[in-house]
Write a protein that holds these residues in place. Structure first.
Motif, PDB file in Angstrom:
ATOM      1  N   SER A  36       0.878  -1.171   0.093  1.00  0.00           N
ATOM      2  CA  SER A  36      -0.169   0.039   0.026  1.00  0.00           C
ATOM      3  C   SER A  36       0.702   1.324  -0.026  1.00  0.00           C
ATOM      4  N   ALA A  37       1.784   1.390   0.736  1.00  0.00           N
ATOM      5  CA  ALA A  37       2.936   2.481   0.704  1.00  0.00           C
ATOM      6  C   ALA A  37       3.536   2.494  -0.727  1.00  0.00           C
ATOM      7  N   ALA A  38       3.696   1.639  -1.135  1.00  0.00           N
ATOM      8  CA  ALA A  38       4.339   1.689  -2.742  1.00  0.00           C
ATOM      9  C   ALA A  38       3.466   2.130  -3.483  1.00  0.00           C
ATOM     10  N   GLY A  39       1.964   1.746  -3.586  1.00  0.00           N
ATOM     11  CA  GLY A  39       0.815   2.375  -4.222  1.00  0.00           C
ATOM     12  C   GLY A  39       0.634   3.711  -4.110  1.00  0.00           C
ATOM     13  N   SER A  40       0.650   4.220  -2.854  1.00  0.00           N
ATOM     14  CA  SER A  40       0.734   5.452  -2.268  1.00  0.00           C
ATOM     15  C   SER A  40       1.878   6.467  -2.964  1.00  0.00           C
ATOM     16  N   ALA A  41       2.770   5.715  -2.812  1.00  0.00           N
ATOM     17  CA  ALA A  41       4.254   6.546  -3.457  1.00  0.00           C
ATOM     18  C   ALA A  41       3.992   6.843  -4.688  1.00  0.00           C
ATOM     19  N   LEU A  42       3.465   5.882  -5.514  1.00  0.00           N
ATOM     20  CA  LEU A  42       3.257   6.015  -7.090  1.00  0.00           C
ATOM     21  C   LEU A  42       1.985   6.851  -7.412  1.00  0.00           C
ATOM     22  N   GLY A  43       0.977   6.993  -6.448  1.00  0.00           N
ATOM     23  CA  GLY A  43      -0.139   7.728  -6.738  1.00  0.00           C
ATOM     24  C   GLY A  43       0.475   9.237  -6.398  1.00  0.00           C
ATOM     25  N   PHE A 180      -3.566 -11.638   1.164  1.00  0.00           N
ATOM     26  CA  PHE A 180      -3.540 -10.198   1.123  1.00  0.00           C
ATOM     27  C   PHE A 180      -2.499  -9.557   0.179  1.00  0.00           C
ATOM     28  N   THR A 181      -1.714 -10.613  -0.575  1.00  0.00           N
ATOM     29  CA  THR A 181      -0.523 -10.035  -1.218  1.00  0.00           C
ATOM     30  C   THR A 181      -1.107  -9.322  -2.555  1.00  0.00           C
ATOM     31  N   ALA A 182      -1.840 -10.190  -3.339  1.00  0.00           N
ATOM     32  CA  ALA A 182      -2.263  -9.442  -4.706  1.00  0.00           C
ATOM     33  C   ALA A 182      -3.328  -8.383  -4.452  1.00  0.00           C
ATOM     34  N   PRO A 183      -4.289  -8.399  -3.558  1.00  0.00           N
ATOM     35  CA  PRO A 183      -5.218  -7.286  -3.313  1.00  0.00           C
ATOM     36  C   PRO A 183      -4.661  -5.957  -2.848  1.00  0.00           C
ATOM     37  N   ALA A 184      -3.542  -6.126  -2.314  1.00  0.00           N
ATOM     38  CA  ALA A 184      -2.768  -5.138  -1.704  1.00  0.00           C
ATOM     39  C   ALA A 184      -2.001  -4.453  -2.879  1.00  0.00           C
ATOM     40  N   ALA A 185      -1.654  -5.040  -3.834  1.00  0.00           N
ATOM     41  CA  ALA A 185      -0.526  -4.761  -4.785  1.00  0.00           C
ATOM     42  C   ALA A 185      -1.574  -3.971  -6.069  1.00  0.00           C
ATOM     43  N   ILE A 186      -3.023  -4.215  -5.828  1.00  0.00           N
ATOM     44  CA  ILE A 186      -3.519  -3.473  -7.094  1.00  0.00           C
ATOM     45  C   ILE A 186      -3.132  -2.058  -7.483  1.00  0.00           C
ATOM     46  N   TYR A 187      -3.277  -1.121  -6.178  1.00  0.00           N
ATOM     47  CA  TYR A 187      -2.917   0.125  -6.545  1.00  0.00           C
ATOM     48  C   TYR A 187      -1.425   0.556  -7.109  1.00  0.00           C
ATOM     49  N   VAL A 188      -0.643  -0.597  -6.838  1.00  0.00           N
ATOM     50  CA  VAL A 188       0.782  -0.605  -7.378  1.00  0.00           C
ATOM     51  C   VAL A 188       0.729  -0.568  -9.184  1.00  0.00           C
ATOM     52  N   VAL A 189      -0.206  -1.590  -9.540  1.00  0.00           N
ATOM     53  CA  VAL A 189      -0.211  -1.752 -10.982  1.00  0.00           C
ATOM     54  C   VAL A 189      -0.962  -0.389 -11.507  1.00  0.00           C
ATOM     55  N   TYR A 190      -1.685  -0.080 -10.820  1.00  0.00           N
ATOM     56  CA  TYR A 190      -2.743   1.006 -11.387  1.00  0.00           C
ATOM     57  C   TYR A 190      -2.026   2.357 -11.540  1.00  0.00           C
ATOM     58  N   ASN A 191      -1.315   2.388 -10.583  1.00  0.00           N
ATOM     59  CA  ASN A 191      -0.757   3.875 -10.916  1.00  0.00           C
ATOM     60  C   ASN A 191       0.509   3.672 -11.795  1.00  0.00           C
ATOM     61  N   LEU A 192       1.261   2.447 -11.902  1.00  0.00           N
ATOM     62  CA  LEU A 192       2.189   2.325 -12.986  1.00  0.00           C
ATOM     63  C   LEU A 192       1.411   2.201 -14.141  1.00  0.00           C
ATOM     64  N   GLY A 193       0.177   1.994 -14.569  1.00  0.00           N
ATOM     65  CA  GLY A 193      -0.406   2.050 -15.773  1.00  0.00           C
ATOM     66  C   GLY A 193      -0.646   3.577 -15.993  1.00  0.00           C
ATOM     67  N   ILE A 194      -0.959   4.237 -15.113  1.00  0.00           N
ATOM     68  CA  ILE A 194      -1.297   5.864 -15.411  1.00  0.00           C
ATOM     69  C   ILE A 194       0.112   6.422 -15.682  1.00  0.00           C
ATOM     70  N   LEU A 195       1.218   6.064 -14.861  1.00  0.00           N
ATOM     71  CA  LEU A 195       2.200   6.753 -14.976  1.00  0.00           C
ATOM     72  C   LEU A 195       2.891   6.709 -16.380  1.00  0.00           C
TER      73      LEU A 195
END
Length: 577
Positions: A36-43, A180-195
């Protein structure tokens, strides 16, 4: 209203007999926190690029209005409504699987009964949003400078509805299985796609590239979860031909969906109110509000990771009829979430200006934008505690009457019970009235600060009402204990904010000012919290001191947990983190 009327009695689920060396909660929270921290950082990086490429002008205002679609769809279909609905549903299916080892698999039955209908509804909703995009833009921001651009971006972002809904459904099922691993990683790939899309196409497409990135990132989210979900389904017992559809242990209660969806939409309406009132203010106001909200909510997101991990355990305890264990877990979650969010609140109030300057002040984002955004952050932060507490309380509230129930569930359907299902919606509606009233009365004088103050006042009103509603629902929190704990943490956060503000103002460079302010905020927060006896502070401090001295605290007499505590701490299914 008696507890026996509210939830059927069932034998508690036996704890997993397999010994595991590390705590389930610690492992799950650690994995979720890191991803989640990785996803937030990418966000945050995404927002930095938006500010750098487009600044705060009519173009970004148009895009942010279109972003209301995924901003509404994400809590409705991923974070809130889908979680409230499907985590209890899959938890109950898992309980039934353990109670009835023969016959049809309740988990597969639940998937077959719900997933096709969900996909059909999501396609219809996405198509309707695309078709009525001009009306959506007019409703959200009637005074927008570039409505045509907002309509184009809205039609693109409307494509996120289907993958968001699928990701929310699959993620809820995986968390109920304690994966929990895959659900927690969804915002990582989401923000990578946006970036990726934003970086490659911003010069050619302008702000439309951000909208395309949002749509592409949503597809990555859903794609990430399909394989883990199929593995979880295969891990259960297989279906047994035609007989697998007989002996149905679960029944759908479609009407139970309505209050959950209404609550999520009503909660998200705070954003609609801000965008609508902000569209009549000077150009860039909506952008300032957006950047401020993104920074402010990092602290709340961190706090809600706690109940993200523990909610499947609460739902499992409620499905098994263990109301006392669920109450204990909710009380603990309220204290822990408050401890985290108040530490972040104190830091944001103290260091808002250097944080915004360091993160955003470059390219098209100038010093005036920094000052305006920092002031909004300081006001927004006053409502972060209430937002975190609502996130904790509403999960068990809706789990008490889930959308999927046992076929032999004897619960009555009296009007009073069904009216309670709508209590969170009513509480949020009252909060919205407060938000709108404060906003209308103050925006003419204070601008964006008035909107932020209305947000904080409204969400705090809702949190107070939900504290009462949880007791009416049947989860009788020990209110003196809960309120005393919150008061101690608030006092510690207040002292830390004052000390951190004075320190940050003494240092002029952004990075040193942030570092000094953060150090003082943390030190004062821990010191005052420990002095006041806040368990959420003294507990981690004691464990940290014990670890540095090489000692390990024992869980109980003989190093063995009680059965109830073991149920909550370890869960009853294998750890799939």
């Amino acid at each position: 209203m008696t507890l026996s009327q509210e939830l059927p009695t069932a034998a508690p689920v036996a704890p997993d007999p397999v010994h595991r060396g590390s705590s389930f909660l610690a492992k799950a929270f650690g994995i979720t926190a890191v991803l989640s921290a990785a996803g937030s950082a990418l966000g945050l990086l995404r927002d930095l690029l938006l500010a750098r490429f487009f600044g705060a002008d009519e173009g970004t205002d148009a895009f942010l209005v279109s972003w209301t679609v995924p901003e509404t769809a994400a809590p409705l279909l991923i974070e809130d409504a889908m979680t409230f609905l499907m985590v209890p549903a899959f938890s109950l299916a898992l309980v039934l699987r353990e109670e009835r080892p023969e016959g049809a698999d309740p988990v597969r039955q639940l998937t077959a009964d719900t997933l096709p209908w969900l996909l059909g509804g999501l396609c219809a909703l996405s198509g309707a949003t695309i078709f009525w995009a001009p009306e959506v833009v007019r409703l959200l921001a009637p005074g927008l400078a570039d409505p045509a651009l907002a309509v184009t971006c809205t039609r693109i972002t409307a494509l996120t509805v289907l993958p968001f809904g699928l990701a929310g459904y699959l993620g809820a099922a995986l968390r109920a299985h304690h994966r929990f691993t895959a659900p927690a990683a969804i915002y990582v790939v989401y923000n990578l796609g946006i970036l990726g899309v934003l970086t490659l196409f911003h010069l050619v497409l302008g702000v439309r590239a951000a909208a395309l990135g949002v749509a592409f990132g949503s597809l990555l989210m859903a794609g990430l979860l399909i394989a883990p979900f199929l593995r979880a389904l295969r891990s259960g017992r297989p279906a047994r031909g035609r007989g697998a559809r007989g002996g149905r242990g679960l029944l759908l209660s479609p009407l139970a969906l309505l209050p959950v969806v209404a609550f999520t939409i009503t909660r998200q309406s705070q954003v609609f109110i801000e965008r609508s009132l902000g569209s009549d203010l000077p150009v860039g106001t909506i952008s300032h509000l957006n950047y401020a909200a993104k920074v402010s909510q990092l602290a709340m997101t961190t706090a809600l990771l706690i109940c993200t991990v523990t909610f499947p355990l609460v739902a499992r305890a409620l499905a098994a009829g263990d109301l006392a264990a669920a109450r204990d877990r909710v009380e603990k979650d309220l204290g822990q979430a408050a401890a985290v969010v108040l530490a972040g609140t104190a830091f944001l109030i103290a260091c808002a200006h250097p944080v915004v300057a360091l993160l955003f002040q470059r390219g098209a984002f100038g010093p005036a934008d920094t000052a305006a955004t920092a002031e909004v952050i300081q006001v927004y932060s006053c409502g972060l505690l209430a937002q975190a507490l609502i996130g904790v309380m509403v999960r068990p509230f809706f789990s008490m009457r889930p959308a999927v129930r046992r076929a032999d569930d004897p619960r009555p359907g009296q009007a009073g019970h069904w009216l309670l299902d709508w209590y969170p919606v009513a509480a949020m509606a009252i909060g919205l009235i407060v938000t709108t009233s404060v906003g209308l009365l103050s925006t003419h004088r204070f601008g964006a600060l008035g909107l932020a103050a209305g947000n904080a006042a409204g969400i705090t009103t809702t949190a107070v009402l939900l504290l009462r509603g949880l007791a009416l629902r049947g989860i009788a929190l020990r209110m003196p204990k809960v309120l005393a704990g919150q008061a101690r943490l608030l006092a510690a956060a207040g002292g830390a904010a004052v000390a951190g503000t004075l320190t940050a103002r003494l240092v002029h460079a952004e990075a040193p000012s942030i570092a000094a302010g953060a150090a003082v905020v943390l030190a004062v927060y821990l010191a005052v919290g420990a002095l006041l006896g806040a368990q959420e502070v003294t507990g981690p401090l004691a464990k940290g001191i014990a670890l540095t001295r090489g000692r390990r605290a024992h869980a109980g007499p003989g190093g063995r947990r009680s059965t109830g505590e073991e149920l909550l701490e370890e869960g009853t299914v294998s750890d799939g983190c």
